[in-house]
Design a protein around this motif. Structure first.
Motif, PDB file in Angstrom:
ATOM      1  N   ASP A   1      46.556  81.785-116.815  1.00  0.00           N
ATOM      2  CA  ASP A   1      46.150  80.794-115.823  1.00  0.00           C
ATOM      3  C   ASP A   1      45.596  81.464-114.574  1.00  0.00           C
ATOM      4  O   ASP A   1      44.568  81.045-114.030  1.00  0.00           O
ATOM      5  N   VAL A   2      46.237  82.532-114.102  1.00  0.00           N
ATOM      6  CA  VAL A   2      45.777  83.183-112.873  1.00  0.00           C
ATOM      7  C   VAL A   2      44.432  83.868-113.099  1.00  0.00           C
ATOM      8  O   VAL A   2      43.555  83.834-112.217  1.00  0.00           O
ATOM      9  N   LEU A   3      44.224  84.473-114.267  1.00  0.00           N
ATOM     10  CA  LEU A   3      42.941  85.124-114.548  1.00  0.00           C
ATOM     11  C   LEU A   3      41.820  84.094-114.656  1.00  0.00           C
ATOM     12  O   LEU A   3      40.721  84.294-114.124  1.00  0.00           O
ATOM     13  N   ARG A   4      42.104  82.979-115.326  1.00  0.00           N
ATOM     14  CA  ARG A   4      41.105  81.915-115.452  1.00  0.00           C
ATOM     15  C   ARG A   4      40.733  81.367-114.073  1.00  0.00           C
ATOM     16  O   ARG A   4      39.551  81.160-113.768  1.00  0.00           O
ATOM     17  N   ARG A   5      41.727  81.141-113.230  1.00  0.00           N
ATOM     18  CA  ARG A   5      41.459  80.614-111.891  1.00  0.00           C
ATOM     19  C   ARG A   5      40.621  81.586-111.054  1.00  0.00           C
ATOM     20  O   ARG A   5      39.734  81.176-110.297  1.00  0.00           O
ATOM     21  N   ALA A   6      40.913  82.881-111.182  1.00  0.00           N
ATOM     22  CA  ALA A   6      40.148  83.879-110.430  1.00  0.00           C
ATOM     23  C   ALA A   6      38.698  83.906-110.890  1.00  0.00           C
ATOM     24  O   ALA A   6      37.771  83.997-110.062  1.00  0.00           O
ATOM     25  N   VAL A   7      38.475  83.825-112.203  1.00  0.00           N
ATOM     26  CA  VAL A   7      37.108  83.786-112.731  1.00  0.00           C
ATOM     27  C   VAL A   7      36.380  82.547-112.220  1.00  0.00           C
ATOM     28  O   VAL A   7      35.227  82.620-111.761  1.00  0.00           O
ATOM     29  N   GLU A   8      37.037  81.406-112.269  1.00  0.00           N
ATOM     30  CA  GLU A   8      36.419  80.167-111.801  1.00  0.00           C
ATOM     31  C   GLU A   8      36.083  80.250-110.315  1.00  0.00           C
ATOM     32  O   GLU A   8      35.041  79.757-109.871  1.00  0.00           O
ATOM     33  N   TYR A   9      36.967  80.878-109.544  1.00  0.00           N
ATOM     34  CA  TYR A   9      36.717  81.037-108.107  1.00  0.00           C
ATOM     35  C   TYR A   9      35.460  81.874-107.883  1.00  0.00           C
ATOM     36  O   TYR A   9      34.595  81.523-107.064  1.00  0.00           O
TER      37      TYR A   9
ATOM     38  N   VAL B   1      30.703  89.609-115.802  1.00  0.00           N
ATOM     39  CA  VAL B   1      30.302  90.147-117.095  1.00  0.00           C
ATOM     40  C   VAL B   1      31.515  90.841-117.705  1.00  0.00           C
ATOM     41  O   VAL B   1      32.160  91.659-117.039  1.00  0.00           O
ATOM     42  N   ALA B   2      31.847  90.518-118.967  1.00  0.00           N
ATOM     43  CA  ALA B   2      33.069  91.059-119.561  1.00  0.00           C
ATOM     44  C   ALA B   2      32.865  91.449-121.017  1.00  0.00           C
ATOM     45  O   ALA B   2      32.062  90.857-121.738  1.00  0.00           O
ATOM     46  N   ALA B   3      33.629  92.444-121.437  1.00  0.00           N
ATOM     47  CA  ALA B   3      33.555  92.973-122.798  1.00  0.00           C
ATOM     48  C   ALA B   3      34.186  92.022-123.803  1.00  0.00           C
ATOM     49  O   ALA B   3      35.267  91.472-123.565  1.00  0.00           O
ATOM     50  N   ALA B   4      33.506  91.861-124.952  1.00  0.00           N
ATOM     51  CA  ALA B   4      34.027  91.001-126.014  1.00  0.00           C
ATOM     52  C   ALA B   4      35.307  91.558-126.612  1.00  0.00           C
ATOM     53  O   ALA B   4      36.148  90.813-127.099  1.00  0.00           O
TER      54      ALA B   4
ATOM     55  N   ALA C   1      38.054  88.596-126.398  1.00  0.00           N
ATOM     56  CA  ALA C   1      39.106  88.924-125.449  1.00  0.00           C
ATOM     57  C   ALA C   1      38.874  88.116-124.174  1.00  0.00           C
ATOM     58  O   ALA C   1      37.783  87.576-123.942  1.00  0.00           O
ATOM     59  N   TYR C   2      39.898  88.031-123.332  1.00  0.00           N
ATOM     60  CA  TYR C   2      39.750  87.408-122.017  1.00  0.00           C
ATOM     61  C   TYR C   2      39.602  88.504-120.957  1.00  0.00           C
ATOM     62  O   TYR C   2      40.224  89.552-121.080  1.00  0.00           O
ATOM     63  N   PRO C   3      38.740  88.329-119.964  1.00  0.00           N
ATOM     64  CA  PRO C   3      38.086  87.083-119.551  1.00  0.00           C
ATOM     65  C   PRO C   3      36.771  86.755-120.248  1.00  0.00           C
ATOM     66  O   PRO C   3      36.130  85.762-119.889  1.00  0.00           O
ATOM     67  N   ALA C   4      36.325  87.581-121.207  1.00  0.00           N
ATOM     68  CA  ALA C   4      35.048  87.298-121.879  1.00  0.00           C
ATOM     69  C   ALA C   4      35.038  85.912-122.518  1.00  0.00           C
ATOM     70  O   ALA C   4      33.996  85.269-122.613  1.00  0.00           O
ATOM     71  N   GLY C   5      36.195  85.451-122.955  1.00  0.00           N
ATOM     72  CA  GLY C   5      36.273  84.168-123.643  1.00  0.00           C
ATOM     73  C   GLY C   5      36.224  82.954-122.740  1.00  0.00           C
ATOM     74  O   GLY C   5      36.174  81.822-123.238  1.00  0.00           O
ATOM     75  N   TYR C   6      36.254  83.142-121.423  1.00  0.00           N
ATOM     76  CA  TYR C   6      36.233  81.999-120.513  1.00  0.00           C
ATOM     77  C   TYR C   6      34.811  81.473-120.308  1.00  0.00           C
ATOM     78  O   TYR C   6      33.848  82.242-120.269  1.00  0.00           O
ATOM     79  N   GLU C   7      34.731  80.170-120.151  1.00  0.00           N
ATOM     80  CA  GLU C   7      33.435  79.527-119.936  1.00  0.00           C
ATOM     81  C   GLU C   7      32.784  80.037-118.648  1.00  0.00           C
ATOM     82  O   GLU C   7      33.446  80.188-117.623  1.00  0.00           O
ATOM     83  N   GLY C   8      31.505  80.322-118.734  1.00  0.00           N
ATOM     84  CA  GLY C   8      30.768  80.791-117.569  1.00  0.00           C
ATOM     85  C   GLY C   8      30.672  82.292-117.458  1.00  0.00           C
ATOM     86  O   GLY C   8      29.841  82.816-116.698  1.00  0.00           O
ATOM     87  N   VAL C   9      31.521  83.021-118.196  1.00  0.00           N
ATOM     88  CA  VAL C   9      31.477  84.483-118.184  1.00  0.00           C
ATOM     89  C   VAL C   9      30.388  84.954-119.147  1.00  0.00           C
ATOM     90  O   VAL C   9      30.243  84.421-120.248  1.00  0.00           O
ATOM     91  N   ILE C  10      29.606  85.955-118.742  1.00  0.00           N
ATOM     92  CA  ILE C  10      28.621  86.560-119.641  1.00  0.00           C
ATOM     93  C   ILE C  10      29.363  87.570-120.516  1.00  0.00           C
ATOM     94  O   ILE C  10      29.778  88.630-120.046  1.00  0.00           O
ATOM     95  N   SER C  11      29.573  87.200-121.767  1.00  0.00           N
ATOM     96  CA  SER C  11      30.357  88.024-122.701  1.00  0.00           C
ATOM     97  C   SER C  11      29.424  88.896-123.523  1.00  0.00           C
ATOM     98  O   SER C  11      28.379  88.449-123.975  1.00  0.00           O
ATOM     99  N   VAL C  12      29.833  90.153-123.740  1.00  0.00           N
ATOM    100  CA  VAL C  12      28.939  91.137-124.336  1.00  0.00           C
ATOM    101  C   VAL C  12      29.584  91.814-125.541  1.00  0.00           C
ATOM    102  O   VAL C  12      30.684  92.360-125.450  1.00  0.00           O
ATOM    103  N   ALA C  13      28.869  91.792-126.671  1.00  0.00           N
ATOM    104  CA  ALA C  13      29.255  92.514-127.878  1.00  0.00           C
ATOM    105  C   ALA C  13      28.467  93.823-127.948  1.00  0.00           C
ATOM    106  O   ALA C  13      27.571  94.064-127.140  1.00  0.00           O
TER     107      ALA C  13
END
Length: 458
Positions: free
Chosen positions: A323-331, A340-343, A352-364
């Protein structure tokens, strides 16, 4: 023959016996009822006494975070999580304390820590002020996220604190471990993975169209690198690097963070970074072993926003949905900061999270043939891919190394984004810009997203 007088006496005796039997039954029934009422009253009093003592009456626990199961040893196990139904069933402090001890011993979490989310800033402050008297320590809190990271050594005291503050809590979360992703055993290649393993043998710049004079690429862009820390290196000597250490363990950073910074902003003549003019904000959130936790990563995100970063590179992750990581990303996203986060390198079918959160640019990661790397996680929300097999980068002790991972692919993508921001592309539409310009490989989107990242020149 029985005389009329004798018959009358028999009938009278029968009547007396009948009345006596009914009277005894009545007494017995009344006695049983009295006992039942007595026990019921004692039970009610016991329940009321327990409820008053532990605060469970009319104070159901708030939601607990759920987790993802994972193949990698030491990651979170779904069965170890505490769902809402289980939480509501914990009616006493003793039961809650026992569950806290069990969860604290679960692999993949910070032992003796919780991350609590409150309903208001006033509730957060009141809880912080109670810390010493309630028997725990507040390691960090953030009024903007309404979260508090707490450490406890006494599970009973922590359970009492949770009960007493149940009305003010919105979420009770474990502090999940996060880590710089390693590589799995190559003998256990996942059939769902494309299996690419052909090395680039260079920094992969040609594959993304990063050719020509790059010395001014990334001008005016501050990139936060949340990692193991950035050390001095010849390829970064002309770069502006600001250091913030949130780990504070007194140990020297390992080379992973230096590698990520060099792929973004290194100016080595042959194998430098994509955007050498970028300013690097080094935020150390992982120790020498590459280990971090979701609360510390969230704190790093908030620091990056506060320090004016336009882009945050996170080449690490976790399987715990925090929850805290998701909130920080949303902020960060609300403030217009790109994340930008690693898959992840676990050969999973989820990011993986935070790559899996909506709005994050996830990279494989892809290899030199454009195939999904054998280690790279897949996922429906995957944005795109970048070179990630056999990539040359800087490392600690002035070395250059060849390494692989979605970490490298993420840093290369961050270099591309920094360049595009310097060229005037808007941050708000960056994901669309990247996916529109990506080079298609023909592979499923859950493996490589829109394709391999490319520099889209204005």
């Amino acid at each position: 023959m029985i005389s009329a007088e004798d018959e009358t006496k028999i009938e009278f005796r029968g009547l007396i016996l009948h009345l006596m039997n009914n009277w005894l039954k009545s007494i017995l029934i009344l006695s049983i009822l009295a006992c039942v009422l007595s026990f019921g009253t004692l039970g009610w009093l016991a329940v009321k006494t327990t409820n008053v003592a532990d605060g469970s009456a009319a104070k159901p626990l708030p939601a607990w975070e759920s987790t993802l199961s994972a193949k990698k040893p030491g990651q979170i196990n779904l069965e170890a999580s505490l769902d809402q139904a289980t939480a509501l069933a914990l009616r006493t402090v003793d039961e809650l304390a026992a569950r806290l001890r069990q969860l604290s011993a679960t692999p993949g979490v910070k032992a003796g820590e919780l991350v609590l989310t409150f309903k208001s800033e006033e509730a957060l402050k009141a809880f912080r002020d109670q810390a010493a008297s309630l028997g725990f320590k507040v390691l960090h809190d953030d009024p903007r996220l309404l979260t508090s990271r707490v450490k406890y050594s006494d599970a009973d005291a922590m359970a009492r604190a949770l009960r007493q503050n149940a009305d003010d809590l919105d979420n009770i979360g474990l502090n999940y471990l996060a880590w710089v992703p390693g590589l799995p055993d190559t003998s256990q290649v996942d059939a769902a993975n494309a299996g690419g393993d052909v090395p680039f043998g260079n920094s992969g710049l040609d594959a993304i169209g990063a050719t020509g004079d790059r010395k001014n690429w990334g001008t005016g862009t501050k990139v936060a690198v949340l990692d193991t820390g950035v050390t001095d290196h010849p390829s970064l000597e002309d770069s502006r690097v600001t250091h913030i250490d949130l780990v504070k363990d007194g140990l020297a950073p390992n080379g992973h963070g230096t590698a990520m910074a060099s792929l973004i902003a290194g100016d080595a003549s042959q194998d430098g970074g994509v955007a050498p003019a970028s300013e690097i904000l080094d935020i150390r959130v992982a120790d020498t072993r590459g280990e971090s936790n979701t609360a510390l990563v969230a704190e790093g995100i908030m620091q990056a926003v506060d320090q004016g970063a336009k882009l945050i590179n996170i080449s690490l992750g976790t399987t715990g949905d925090s929850d805290v990581l998701r909130r920080a990303v949303e902020y960060a996203l609300e403030k217009g900061v790109i994340v930008v986060a690693a898959a992840g390198n676990e050969q999973q079918t989820s990011l993986a999270y935070p790559a899996g959160y909506e709005g994050v640019i996830s990279v494989a990661a892809v290899d030199a043939n454009g195939n999904q790397a054998y280690f790279s996680n897949s996922g429906e929300n995957l944005t795109l891919a970048a070179p990630g097999v056999g990539i040359v980068s800087a490392y600690s002790d002035n070395r250059m190394v060849v390494s692989s991972g979605t970490s490298q692919a993420t840093a290369i993508t961050s270099g591309v984004i920094s360049t595009l921001l310097g060229w005037g592309y808007p941050a708000r539409g960056m994901a669309q810009t990247l996916t529109t310009g990506a080079q298609s490989t023909g592979a499923p989107k859950n493996q490589v997203g829109a394709g391999i990242v490319q520099l889209v020149r204005p």
